[in-house]
Write an enzyme that holds these catalytic residues in place. Sequence first.
Site: not given
Ligand code: MG
Length: 431
Positions: A12, A104-105
């Site tokens: 993350d 973003d993961e």
């Molecule tokens: Mg994040």
Amino acid sequence: MASFSRAIIHIDGDAFFASCEQSRNPALAGKPVITGKERGIASSMSYEAKAKGVTRAMRLFEIKQLCPDAVILPSDYETYSILSKRFFDIVRRYTADVEEYSIDECFADLTGLDTVRGCSYETIVQDIQRVLFDELGFTFSIGVGPNKLIAKIGSKWKKPFGITVISKDIIDHHLASIPVGKIWGIGPQTTSLLATRGIFTALEFKQKSKDWITYHLSKPFYELWLEMHGLSILPLNIKEKERYDSIQKVKTFTPPSSDKKFIYAQLSKNIESACIKVRKYNLATKEVYFFLRTQEFHDEWQKIVLPRYTSFPHEIIKACEVPFNRIFDCRAQYRSTGITMTKLLQNPYAQRDMFGEYVQQEKLARLYEGVDAMRKKYGKYTILLGSSLMAKKFSRHLGARGDAPARAHTLFKGETQRKRLNIPMFMGKVK
Ligand SMILES: [Mg+2]
């Protein structure tokens, strides 16, 4: 030594959008950076901003009161998407089994890699984390577990720049301190249902019997329950995605201008450019924001909700006309205009409405397909809508620089304004 039947990781990005901004502009390092200016609320905050109490969705005027030195920037999704792709590509150096979960993961399956590399999963993950930092210039937090659910708990456990390994035998220790509503996939409704049954923590949920779970809840919750018991049920969806949360085009012109027709043509051209991209990814937009920026950096934003999903510039330009006339001030000198298209929908013209809208939409889609093909062959601005023509006439004299998102005016080696390479900028340490 932790033992794993499978080793799934969840990575993350820490304050991802704000981190992207800090990474490409070293002057922002260590400063409270907030993105989301175009929406008037914080969509991402750097850890420096979080430390001052700025939270997600906080309004900009509140932020300014709370944190007068905050650097508030418009979102630049093009850059974030490029860095996101680069992030996934780095993880793919370790394994092909990568699920791009969001911008973003990601999840990745490292099972067996400990034997191949002759080191622990923890060591491999430390390596991934370091490479991400070195090549992208900002930090990621990583969770390691026997399945997706536990890995996701791990990546949140210690942030920023954390690594949390949760092997089967210590799952309960982690679950005991997590409210059941914080578990991925358990929403508010289920949380309140569970509360009426005296279940408040994730561990209390896990300790219910299989019969109890399957009797009271549906299959997805049973699968979560199984994963809490250390089994790997949820598969990784490893198909590579082309993902856009929104598409933005901004253009700064020098010298600033107060010529209404010219400014409108600039906006029109931005809309055309954004639509080219929207169509390229087979998307359509329903919500559009545009702004006019004065020489004094005063922004006027307008939000437009379109009557239907579209990827056709003439429809959007038409919808912008009235709001443009409303906000245009003939005494002002403008330096840039920009457009953000949100609420993007994939495969927009796959469904037909009651009145044959589909037929007309499809005709337009085919028309624009031809236009796009010609542009590909002869250059992006070969064909322009009449409303954009005036922008072309002047474009040779116009510099592309200023206060637009930096990617909009940063050219890399081998790039022209027309031809952009898929290389992210980063100011991180490069080895
Ligand atoms: Mg994040």
